[in-house]
Design a protein around this motif. Structure first.
Motif, PDB file in Angstrom:
ATOM      1  N   ARG A 135     -13.127  53.592   3.475  1.00  0.00           N
ATOM      2  CA  ARG A 135     -13.184  53.321   2.362  1.00  0.00           C
ATOM      3  C   ARG A 135     -11.577  53.211   1.744  1.00  0.00           C
ATOM      4  O   ARG A 135     -11.689  52.230   0.978  1.00  0.00           O
ATOM      5  CB  ARG A 135     -13.830  54.477   1.334  1.00  0.00           C
ATOM      6  N   ASP A 176     -16.076  45.692  -0.563  1.00  0.00           N
ATOM      7  CA  ASP A 176     -17.037  46.539   0.237  1.00  0.00           C
ATOM      8  C   ASP A 176     -16.559  46.719   1.682  1.00  0.00           C
ATOM      9  O   ASP A 176     -16.383  45.836   2.567  1.00  0.00           O
ATOM     10  CB  ASP A 176     -18.599  45.563   0.428  1.00  0.00           C
ATOM     11  N   HIS A 177     -16.139  48.045   1.774  1.00  0.00           N
ATOM     12  CA  HIS A 177     -15.547  48.331   3.160  1.00  0.00           C
ATOM     13  C   HIS A 177     -16.369  48.375   4.173  1.00  0.00           C
ATOM     14  O   HIS A 177     -15.699  48.694   5.529  1.00  0.00           O
ATOM     15  CB  HIS A 177     -14.637  49.670   2.743  1.00  0.00           C
ATOM     16  N   ARG A 178     -17.672  48.115   4.007  1.00  0.00           N
ATOM     17  CA  ARG A 178     -18.427  48.765   4.806  1.00  0.00           C
ATOM     18  C   ARG A 178     -18.491  47.609   6.115  1.00  0.00           C
ATOM     19  O   ARG A 178     -19.013  46.467   6.007  1.00  0.00           O
ATOM     20  CB  ARG A 178     -19.978  48.961   4.491  1.00  0.00           C
ATOM     21  N   PHE A 197     -21.073  45.243  -5.445  1.00  0.00           N
ATOM     22  CA  PHE A 197     -20.907  46.709  -4.560  1.00  0.00           C
ATOM     23  C   PHE A 197     -20.524  47.789  -5.624  1.00  0.00           C
ATOM     24  O   PHE A 197     -19.581  47.669  -6.324  1.00  0.00           O
ATOM     25  CB  PHE A 197     -19.469  46.647  -3.721  1.00  0.00           C
ATOM     26  N   THR A 235     -17.614  41.790  -6.332  1.00  0.00           N
ATOM     27  CA  THR A 235     -16.605  41.787  -5.667  1.00  0.00           C
ATOM     28  C   THR A 235     -15.705  40.494  -5.601  1.00  0.00           C
ATOM     29  O   THR A 235     -14.735  40.571  -4.560  1.00  0.00           O
ATOM     30  CB  THR A 235     -16.957  42.205  -4.209  1.00  0.00           C
TER      31      THR A 235
END
Lengths: 351, 351, 351, 351
Positions: free
Chosen positions: A99, A119-121, C72, C77
């Motif tokens: 994150r 959105d780091h995922r 998000f 985003t």
């Protein structure tokens, strides 16, 4: 090519993040009365699925495409075709440690710089998963150009420094690495295993050939066919170089050697790669793209966190050793999309 | 990039044939209140003029640009900037013998295939002369990005197979061949003279570096910065390949070697070439383009006429031995135009 | 405005047929870090739902919007926002009798002429149901312009020939017919009941007012604010006329009466409707659109079938008596979308 | 329709200020092999020239159009057509007193708000003179649609409150006011003289009829034909309202009265105005636009200066009493441009 849309008449917009609810594409401008089923699209999607190839990650997505609009009783209607693929196997929590860290070689740091949020995922929008929408749309484009007799085929020309020498495109189609040279493929597989064992990754080169393309497609001077193809291919996350015909080798040729003499039956050579002054000549279009190694390596890497402090990042998750061969259907899709768009544009002025 | 227009917010449309009355560009979307004079533009045009360099043709055009609109009392007003350059030295009659013949390596045959008609004089729209409009527009773009601290500089990295080794960009600016390596330049000049004596032509490689570009420019996923740059550069008539950062060499690297570690003070290496996931990272943007040899060679060539009959063509007219270095300001112009467009696009969402 | 996409920077693409699996919109170019939830969008969708108003059809759709991407942890985003609304109550079989017949006043005959194929169920793409995607996208646009202090409000100015006289916009918000004049509303309701009893339908006029819009939005000369608004509103299926400020009445005024004198505190009158030379002036933007009566009347009508033979068609299905007031949130949505796009475009050159 | 460009395939960009060196248009996307001469364009330009009509200003421009590119030996080549008209009679100094004052009803104040700078001479870019480029481009569009059998004709339907009753379009073509009703025209001329004597100006209504348009042109849902026409017409400086077919009267009709019954030989009535669901039906397209009175009246007006201080402005210069009939060729041009674009777009998917 603005934002997430490509095309003037055949317009493709993709959407979706790696670990959001779904990913997809909307195709606007598809001609009507073309037979199209979910199975047509599914076939292309299955070619880019993870988990089926020696270079692949173990992540498994059903990748079932759903046609939400634009097709009626098995035929396109001319209205927008909305395609959706649910993200069924999205382990977002795996990425919690990322994150606040930027993975080297990924878009984490630039998305953060651009948007101030991400959105780091799984890389969010910058994930390779986004290409599912491109491949789905490319399947529709392939139907359009197919009706005009145009075929697009790509293969592994080089992987981990090992080049395919004897190009047998037919062999490529059944090869696990989509490599046209069985002998080279054997060495490529060894290189892949070495790299996987070392926690490292490999790059390679994809060659794309377009056959049956009529002369006359492409619009000077900014809407040239080669400009469109180069832009579309360079827009694939992994691509760092694009060349057409003789490509970089042309820079070392003389005019006498490079010019393709013209005969009544066609060009004697094809250093131009099927495109002259941005317009197709009727010869095969030949492209090569350089793919960098996947940046998700397992060894710890030097980086910074979102606050700019130095940090060490260890990338978990499930990753391929090379984008090849999974990137190949993506390359084909982009070429199909650009060709379909130009085919329609040419029809507008040719009738 | 549709037809003769490039850009979303900073839009450039060029027009004009090699031997028509004039050539020019219309720039729409230029921000207001930027100081701009004809002299600003003329300076760029003079860099691409024929006749001033060792590789150049003897054709001499005054190439005087006239600002017809969009500038009031020395400042841009936000309205379209119309730029016109009269074709003062256009010997159209020289080309009469080419009315029915297609020159190999030129767009003659593809323009005829596309449109069923063409202005055969000097290549018509496909002439290198069309790039005068691009360079003029690029000068305006350079003003915009210059105000944001961005500079664009290109040089001869290779010519006729001779590579510049010791890159001294400062040297390039005063070098007749815009070559940063004086020793290599000496050899390049020899190669040019050999080629000219042989009635032949040479290709080469141009390297372009962008400095001072802030992080965050570029729009995923089709409007990426690298996609835009590659499309814009591949759309230059002579260009057969484009690479960014490590480019084709990246295909032979491992992930561990290719990834650029991130430190608080910046990236430790720059294999990415300043762009990650299509968005600028703040590092230098580094591009290389492969230029084919000029197809206008003096020896007779095998071809067909407009009726498809075999023929021999001998290209007269006045031609350069290499597009290098005259193509260099064109490369810079295209990069400036793409950067200016993305700079404005980013401002729209950043404020 | 090409095909199913509107906007330059804030781009909305809608998709979906009345009786297909779903309908939706993709929004590209939304600035990042804006709070957005499904509930924000649902509130707007609920305003256009069937079955809640005296003029409405009994068809009931849950109309639940799902955000599939671009948001998000409650914030946008900057990536495409994909919105989907499932068609839960689609009785396609009701329309079987219309497969080969063209309903007068509908797009059946023109879709068939254009595409040679159509989804005849409920009007397919030409159904009012398509506007659900517009309203959903409009809710996002409203968030953007709301952050800049701009509000958009529309009401019933006329219905079935009965005009609202005393405009009390506050009253309109709670009125079932969104009519600002309770007395006129009473008569409108009577007219609606008469029309329903007669199997007939009614048209009307919607007035839209934009408050808080800063001066300077709009791009001459084809991208003018009034041009964009008129195009967006005329593109609503039911709309046959659009006017701005004094509108058609201006054609009967003299210049002396029509000009709005300017005072330091603002314009003394507002015949211009807030737009001068295509650019907002800072005054209220005032628009009126003429809505035709819904063409789905119950009495038999003269028509032809798909083979061109004369026929009588009786339209079944579930239909409203008037598009008013359900069209009002659609009008607002289109105005919000155009304003959001121009707001972003202005930011690009203003900073 | 972004900035100064209109169209998707047939793209027109206009440029130029009222008192700059020249004004013009670039047309990109014109099909090749269409006969075109400067005289074809000049004929249209002459219709909008000042000084030839009873409502006109005494300013006289030669308005000679020059074709700078895109036409070879009398035929279009498919490359951009650049058209230039020199401003030969531009008395910029007349406007010196207006440098710091905003004329009511003009774009002075909004251009200043948008750009922070403006060419104040004669309204700069917001001048009616800008429409010369539109009319020139419209002449090219008219050629394209003419080859498809489509004609566009407009006339004065109302002027200064006096309506033409007996529509004899043939009469309109030879009438000085382009009015189809000679009796009404007589009264209009009287009204014009009264207004001129009073230093005042008049508005009016223009009616436009398109004949021979095939069914099937227009793209749902944002690229509708009526949306495109309304946007293009509302983008003319003087226009405050646009209606199609029954227009605002449709708002007072019932569905039974408004629907156009369909017979094998065509529609029995034409309340739709030739467009259903945004697609042409094959019936005549009928449009009406409301033109406001010219804001340049001779009497002193209340205004502010660029610093926001109250002031009195007296507009000098040379001005018409009404934009009618000079605006009529502009209306026709915009309709021709939109039709040409849609005609090409339809060809792309119809073949």
């Amino acid at each position: 090519m603005s934002g997430n849309t490509i095309g003037v008449l055949f317009r493709v917009t993709t959407w979706g993040e790696s670990h959001g609810p779904a990913t997809g594409a909307v195709i606007d401008g598809c001609p009507p009365r073309i037979g199209l089923s979910a199975a047509d699209i599914q076939g292309e999607l299955d070619r880019r699925r993870p988990g089926v190839l020696p270079s692949a990650s173990p992540r498994r997505e059903a990748d079932r495409v759903e046609i939400l609009s634009g097709v009626f009783e098995g035929k396109t209607t001319g209205t927008p075709i909305s395609l959706m693929i649910r993200n069924s196997d999205a382990e977002g929590e795996t990425y919690e440690g990322l994150r606040d860290l930027f993975r080297p070689g990924h878009g984490d740091i630039t998305y953060q710089a651009k948007y101030g949020i991400r959105d780091h995922r799984g890389g969010g929008r910058a994930s390779g998963r986004e290409t599912a929408g491109r491949v789905a749309a490319g399947a529709v484009a392939r139907r359009i150009i197919g009706l005009a007799g145009i075929t697009v085929l790509a293969w592994t020309a080089e992987l981990g420094g090992i080049a395919a020498r004897n190009l047998s495109p037919a062999a490529a189609e059944t090869s696990p690495l989509l490599c046209p040279d069985p002998e080279a493929e054997e060495k490529m597989r060894e290189r892949l295993q070495e790299a996987r064992a070392a926690g490292d990754t490999l790059g390679g080169i994809v060659e794309i050939v377009v056959r049956g393309c009529p002369a006359g497609l492409g619009e000077p001077v900014f809407g040239k066919m080669d400009a469109g193809l180069a832009g579309a291919l360079m827009g694939i996350g992994t691509v760092k170089g694009v060349e057409i015909g003789a490509g970089f080798a042309a820079a070392r040729m003389t005019g006498n050697a490079c010019n393709d003499p013209i005969r009544p039956e066609g060009f004697r050579t094809n250093h131009a790669g099927g495109i002259l002054a941005g317009i197709t000549s009727g010869a095969e279009i030949v492209l090569r793209v350089a793919c960098k190694p996947i940046p998700s390596i397992t060894r710890p890497q030097e980086t910074v966190d979102v606050h700019g402090n130095p940090a060490i990042v260890t990338v978990g998750g499930r990753h391929d050793v090379s984008v090849i061969p999974r990137i190949i259907p993506v390359c084909e899709a982009m070429v199909c999309i650009v060709l379909a768009d130009h085919l329609l544009r040419q029809r507008a002025i040719a009738s």
